[in-house]
Design a protein around this motif. Sequence first.
Motif, PDB file in Angstrom:
ATOM      1  N   ASN A 218       8.686  10.088   7.136  1.00 47.05           N
ATOM      2  CA  ASN A 218       7.920  10.756   6.087  1.00 47.05           C
ATOM      3  C   ASN A 218       7.648  12.214   6.441  1.00 47.05           C
ATOM      4  OD1 ASN A 218       7.844   8.369   4.646  1.00 47.05           O
ATOM      5  ND2 ASN A 218       5.808   7.780   5.357  1.00 47.05           N
ATOM      6  N   ASN A 222       9.354  14.962   4.091  1.00 52.95           N
ATOM      7  CA  ASN A 222       8.384  15.730   3.291  1.00 52.95           C
ATOM      8  C   ASN A 222       8.372  17.218   3.647  1.00 52.95           C
ATOM      9  OD1 ASN A 222       7.681  13.345   2.040  1.00 52.95           O
ATOM     10  ND2 ASN A 222       5.852  13.004   3.274  1.00 52.95           N
ATOM     11  N   ARG A 389      16.157   7.456   0.093  1.00 52.17           N
ATOM     12  CA  ARG A 389      14.829   7.903   0.516  1.00 52.17           C
ATOM     13  C   ARG A 389      14.357   9.162  -0.217  1.00 52.17           C
ATOM     14  NH1 ARG A 389      10.901  10.112   1.063  1.00 52.17           N
ATOM     15  NH2 ARG A 389       9.359  10.108   2.742  1.00 52.17           N
TER      16      ARG A 389
END
Length: 482
Positions: A218, A222, A389
């Motif tokens: 993540n 991100n 993803r």
Amino acid sequence: MLFNSIEFAIFLPVVFILYWFVTSKALKLQNLLIVAASYLFYGWWDWRFLSLIIFSTILDFSIGILLSSQQNELKRKVLLWTSIIINLGLLGVFKYYNWFLDSLYNVIPGLQVIAGFNSLDILLPVGISFYTFQTLSYTIDVYKKSMEPTKDLVEFAAFVSFFPQLVAGPIERANHLLPQFQIRKSFNYAYAVDGLRQILWGLFMKVVIADNCAGFANQIFNNSDNLSGSTLVLGAIFFTFQIYGDFAGYSNIAIGTSKLFGFDLMQNFNYPYFSRDIAEFWRRWHISLSTWFRDYLYIPLGGSRGSKWEKVRNIFIIFIVSGFWHGANWTFIVWGALNALYFLPLLLTNANRTHVGEIAKGKTLPSAKEFLLILFTFGLTVFAWIFFRAENLNHAITYIGKILSMSLFEIPRFNDMRNALILILIVAIFLIIEWNGRGERYSISNLGLKWKKPTRYFFYYCIIGAIFWFGGKEQQFIYFQF
């Protein structure tokens, strides 16, 4: 209710005690308990969604009975398509309506003013894709006369809502799971212990591997605009192990929990990252879904029979539909199409059944050729997972573009590199255990059974210790969103 939650840790032993010590003398009571427990388990998220699963249960139960008494082929087809249209219609409204509308308005900006349709403020019911396919398989099998319909609504409701596999599979076939609700069971201590062992390994995969990989995946996905290509490769690899640990971990917990109640569920993962080609990967990854699409979509379309064009068409249909099944996003469709492209050369050269047995059977290590094939297939898989993803197609393309830049040759750098290195070591140990147990239904199935008790229990306590040490805040399973 999450498997990795305090609530489930209380719920499971209570249901277990009631099942074996209170209702064990009457099969009907046991099935009623399973239904009640499953509805409590499912309603824990949002009790309003229980109406959907109850509706699907009554619908397909009724259609199954009507199919068995109807000889007119036209009327039988009407009944079958009633089930298909209503079930897929519900799935479509809750899962795809807003996405379809937004995509249409993006293509034709002025259409919203003319049509007047607005997005719906609705939540996606947990597990709707899974139990919808499970009930559909029952109706289709009854229509094909490959199984007799049940006349017992309680046992059918138990089959549809069976709590261990209700929200993320395995997607069970009625001819395998439903008969297990028709037989009174005797408690099998060895089978239950094996179930506990599988639950333990599933929790390790989820809490230690998946949840910790998720933190780094993540962080990297991100912040991909600010990181080097080499770091983004590492992020894709972290996600690759996150999704495997998360979903295979869930499946192991589900199968192990079922064993506590004397039920046998199908194996859903068979060490997919040791595959030697992409066809083998798809025989080993999410087996219950892959075989569902094979039997109810691919083969009816003609399978690998027919002309080359028909073979290509069928492969693209099954993979794109599989991608679409995962979610309402173009990233999933591209992910499916990419896997179809991977698969095509194998199909067209009749090499898609080259690798069907256990890799390096009876050997400690694979040959150099097998190792390179595994590495190549793993690389293809990691690349495809980037689309899975990514937030959207633009994110995926930008992410891949950064990987293909000169920054690919830089040393990976991101926050908390020390803990990332520790996690990489843990994943390496995990892979060694998986490789060692690759011939079993789950990797620690027989590991340590011949060791002396103190050594064996020390190994189990190490796994428990790792779960508590590396476990943090309980995290939802990835496939709950599908």
